[in-house]
Design a protein around this motif. Structure first.
Motif, PDB file in Angstrom:
ATOM      1  N   SER A 113       1.014  -1.196   0.055  1.00  0.00           N
ATOM      2  CA  SER A 113       0.030   0.084   0.107  1.00  0.00           C
ATOM      3  C   SER A 113       0.773   1.046   0.135  1.00  0.00           C
ATOM      4  CB  SER A 113      -1.051   0.249   0.884  1.00  0.00           C
ATOM      5  OG  SER A 113      -1.848  -1.049   1.092  1.00  0.00           O
ATOM      6  N   TYR A 169      -5.176  -8.893  -5.581  1.00  0.00           N
ATOM      7  CA  TYR A 169      -5.677  -7.575  -5.928  1.00  0.00           C
ATOM      8  C   TYR A 169      -4.847  -7.146  -7.112  1.00  0.00           C
ATOM      9  CZ  TYR A 169      -6.539  -2.577  -5.299  1.00  0.00           C
ATOM     10  OH  TYR A 169      -7.009  -1.238  -5.688  1.00  0.00           O
ATOM     11  N   ARG A 173      -5.852  -7.268 -11.536  1.00  0.00           N
ATOM     12  CA  ARG A 173      -6.189  -6.059 -12.243  1.00  0.00           C
ATOM     13  C   ARG A 173      -5.135  -5.958 -13.480  1.00  0.00           C
ATOM     14  NH1 ARG A 173      -8.415  -5.808  -7.779  1.00  0.00           N
ATOM     15  NH2 ARG A 173     -10.024  -4.293  -7.195  1.00  0.00           N
ATOM     16  N   ASN A 237      -5.238   4.091 -10.417  1.00  0.00           N
ATOM     17  CA  ASN A 237      -5.072   2.971  -9.076  1.00  0.00           C
ATOM     18  C   ASN A 237      -6.651   2.872  -8.821  1.00  0.00           C
ATOM     19  OD1 ASN A 237      -2.496   2.703  -9.418  1.00  0.00           O
ATOM     20  ND2 ASN A 237      -1.969   3.711  -7.560  1.00  0.00           N
ATOM     21  N   HIS A 238      -7.328   3.938  -8.556  1.00  0.00           N
ATOM     22  CA  HIS A 238      -8.815   3.757  -8.231  1.00  0.00           C
ATOM     23  C   HIS A 238      -9.797   3.461  -9.355  1.00  0.00           C
ATOM     24  CE1 HIS A 238      -7.964   6.456  -4.568  1.00  0.00           C
ATOM     25  NE2 HIS A 238      -7.199   5.285  -4.475  1.00  0.00           N
ATOM     26  N   ASP A 241     -11.917   0.198  -8.868  1.00  0.00           N
ATOM     27  CA  ASP A 241     -12.421  -0.060  -7.728  1.00  0.00           C
ATOM     28  C   ASP A 241     -13.966   0.545  -7.293  1.00  0.00           C
ATOM     29  OD1 ASP A 241      -9.954  -1.559  -6.926  1.00  0.00           O
ATOM     30  OD2 ASP A 241      -9.227   0.270  -6.021  1.00  0.00           O
ATOM     31  N   GLY A 242     -14.252   1.206  -8.192  1.00  0.00           N
ATOM     32  CA  GLY A 242     -15.314   1.867  -8.124  1.00  0.00           C
ATOM     33  C   GLY A 242     -16.472   1.928  -9.368  1.00  0.00           C
ATOM     34  N   SER A 247     -15.674   7.321 -10.500  1.00  0.00           N
ATOM     35  CA  SER A 247     -14.695   7.558 -11.092  1.00  0.00           C
ATOM     36  C   SER A 247     -14.368   8.920 -11.755  1.00  0.00           C
ATOM     37  CB  SER A 247     -14.306   6.488 -12.155  1.00  0.00           C
ATOM     38  OG  SER A 247     -13.124   6.697 -12.868  1.00  0.00           O
TER      39      SER A 247
END
Length: 282
Positions: A113, A169, A173, A237-238, A241-242, A247
């Motif tokens: 992280s 994870y 991706r 990176n995000h 995830d959403g 986004s």
């Protein structure tokens, strides 16, 4: 030999900042550059400090020597001492439920992280074998360069362990679920050329050109608009995830934040004035 003439031990982590680039070297070549708990804490601290340090505009992470990038966690390395058994009230377990989960959350996961959350671009220069958490340390970096003799090994299955350190994870991706499962289930050696082919590595170069290639990329990043690069890293990176609305909302907010930076304003001025921008990193 007297105690006075003994040489001090080599630091486990080398850190040097010059011309906007921080070079971080895992310095335990005799142990495959495996990571000790103390060294892990230093890496986390250095990356956190780099986010706020205007002298650092890009980071290069590599291993000492020419055989190993990082062969994982240093098994048997001393960790923080646990409470002596005699100090526990009678009947309580020495290792209560959740002990392993907490160790991983505060160890390998926190390390990965720290790379993902660093606000400056991080380049992995994989100079040899990357195994276990060493793979994930490289995959968490924003760009990955590898020497032609490097190899990547999801070694967990060989030891009867479930993959940890953010491996599932990251791999899902980067290469998709099916290829991720193949790597994790079999734990086979993955040569650098194959890692490049499936998208785990940006570029493979001859071993003697690795440092120069990483330095050239880092110099380009260090001369770029640091705030915009950091925000772009965060958005990418995000992104998986959403949902789309989240986004796009984050993208709009990032653009707003970037236009409060000096580099953002300089980019527009240079465009209007038809000249090359001179980015300063803030």
């Amino acid at each position: 030999m007297s105690a006075q003439s003994e040489q001090p031990p080599e630091p486990e982590l080398l850190w040097e900042v010059a011309e906007g680039v921080a070079r971080m070297t895992l310095n335990r070549p005799q142990a495959g550059n495996s990571i000790t708990p103390g060294q892990r804490g230093q890496i986390i601290d250095r990356l956190g400090e780099a986010s706020a340090d205007p002298r650092v505009r890009a980071v290069v992470l590599t291993g000492a020597g020419d055989r190993h990038f990082c062969t994982g966690a240093a098994l048997g390395a001393p960790a923080a001492p646990a409470a002596p058994a005699e100090d526990l009230p009678e009947g309580l377990p020495e290792n209560p439920a959740g002990t392993v989960a907490r160790a991983i959350a505060g160890g390998a996961q926190q390390l990965v992280s720290a790379v993902l959350d660093c606000e400056k671009p991080v380049i992995a220069a994989v100079n040899g074998t990357a195994a276990g958490i060493g793979c994930h340390l490289a995959y968490a970096c924003d760009l990955v360069l590898a020497a032609d003799h490097a190899r990547f090994i999801e070694v967990f299955v060989r030891r009867g362990l479930v993959v940890d350190g953010g491996g599932a994870y990251l791999l899902a991706r980067l290469v998709g679920p099916q290829k991720a499962k193949e790597l994790v289930f079999f734990g086979d050696d993955l040569p650098a050329a194959d890692a490049e082919r499936i998208g785990l590595v940006n570029r493979v170069v001859p071993a003697d050109e690795l440092a120069g290639a990483a330095g050239a990329w880092a110099a380009r990043l260090a001369a770029g608009p640091t705030v915009a690069l950091g925000l772009g890293k965060r958005l990418i990176n995000h992104a998986l995830d959403g949902d789309r609305a989240a986004s796009l909302a984050e993208e709009a907010l990032a653009a707003e934040i970037n236009m409060t930076s000096e580099d953002g304003r300089e980019g527009l001025r240079a465009f209007v004035e038809r000249r090359s921008p001179r980015f300063r990193g803030w």
